[in-house]
Motif scaffolding. Sequence first.
Motif, mmCIF file in Angstrom:
data_model
loop_
_atom_site.group_PDB
_atom_site.id
_atom_site.type_symbol
_atom_site.label_atom_id
_atom_site.label_comp_id
_atom_site.label_asym_id
_atom_site.label_seq_id
_atom_site.Cartn_x
_atom_site.Cartn_y
_atom_site.Cartn_z
ATOM 1 N N VAL A 242 0.837 -1.208 0.000
ATOM 2 C CA VAL A 242 0.000 0.000 0.000
ATOM 3 C C VAL A 242 0.871 1.256 0.000
ATOM 4 N N VAL A 243 1.875 1.323 0.859
ATOM 5 C CA VAL A 243 2.670 2.555 0.975
ATOM 6 C C VAL A 243 3.799 2.648 -0.045
ATOM 7 N N ALA A 244 4.332 1.508 -0.495
ATOM 8 C CA ALA A 244 5.473 1.533 -1.411
ATOM 9 C C ALA A 244 5.064 1.390 -2.870
ATOM 10 N N GLY A 245 3.888 0.833 -3.111
ATOM 11 C CA GLY A 245 3.488 0.597 -4.497
ATOM 12 C C GLY A 245 4.434 -0.388 -5.141
ATOM 13 N N ASP A 246 4.942 -0.045 -6.309
ATOM 14 C CA ASP A 246 5.862 -0.949 -7.010
ATOM 15 C C ASP A 246 7.331 -0.618 -6.747
ATOM 16 N N ARG A 247 7.586 0.333 -5.834
ATOM 17 C CA ARG A 247 8.976 0.674 -5.490
ATOM 18 C C ARG A 247 9.589 -0.386 -4.585
ATOM 19 N N ARG A 248 10.878 -0.520 -4.678
ATOM 20 C CA ARG A 248 11.613 -1.444 -3.805
ATOM 21 C C ARG A 248 11.635 -0.880 -2.392
ATOM 22 N N ALA A 249 11.340 -1.734 -1.413
ATOM 23 C CA ALA A 249 11.288 -1.288 -0.028
ATOM 24 C C ALA A 249 11.931 -2.329 0.872
ATOM 25 N N ARG A 250 12.508 -1.857 1.951
ATOM 26 C CA ARG A 250 13.032 -2.740 3.005
ATOM 27 C C ARG A 250 12.107 -2.617 4.194
ATOM 28 N N THR A 251 11.778 -3.754 4.787
ATOM 29 C CA THR A 251 10.854 -3.765 5.918
ATOM 30 C C THR A 251 11.561 -4.297 7.147
ATOM 31 N N PHE A 252 11.407 -3.597 8.250
ATOM 32 C CA PHE A 252 11.977 -4.014 9.529
ATOM 33 C C PHE A 252 10.839 -4.258 10.513
ATOM 34 N N LEU A 253 10.899 -5.391 11.184
ATOM 35 C CA LEU A 253 9.919 -5.745 12.204
ATOM 36 C C LEU A 253 10.634 -5.829 13.540
#
Length: 93
Positions: A63-74
Motif C-alpha cells: 500500500v505505501v510503497a506501491g511498485d517501489r523497492r522497499a526494506r521492511t523491519f519488524l
Amino acid sequence: MTLALVLLEGTDVDVVLSPASAKRLAQLGVTRLDLLRDGQTVGVVLEGWAFDADRDAAAAVAVVAGDRRARTFLPVIRVDVGPGSTGGERSSS
C-alpha cells in the motif's frame, strides 16, 4: 501494539496516501502512520493495536510503497520501562 518500519530509498520518493490506501491500511489494523525523511531515504512507520506485522506487513508495504523497492523491519523484542523500575529489583514470593 505492533509496528513495522518501511524504508524507501531515493531522493525523489513521495509517499501519497489516497483515501482508498488509508482505508486499506485501516483494514489491516494500522491506526497510526509516521513519515520520516532524510536526504536519501523515506521511512514509514506503521503501527496499530490490531496490526499483525508478521501476517500483514507485506500487504501494508504494498500500500505505501506501491511498485517501489522497499526494506521492511519488524521488531524483535519490545520492552516497556516504567518510572518505578530500575531493572535490578526482584520480587520475592
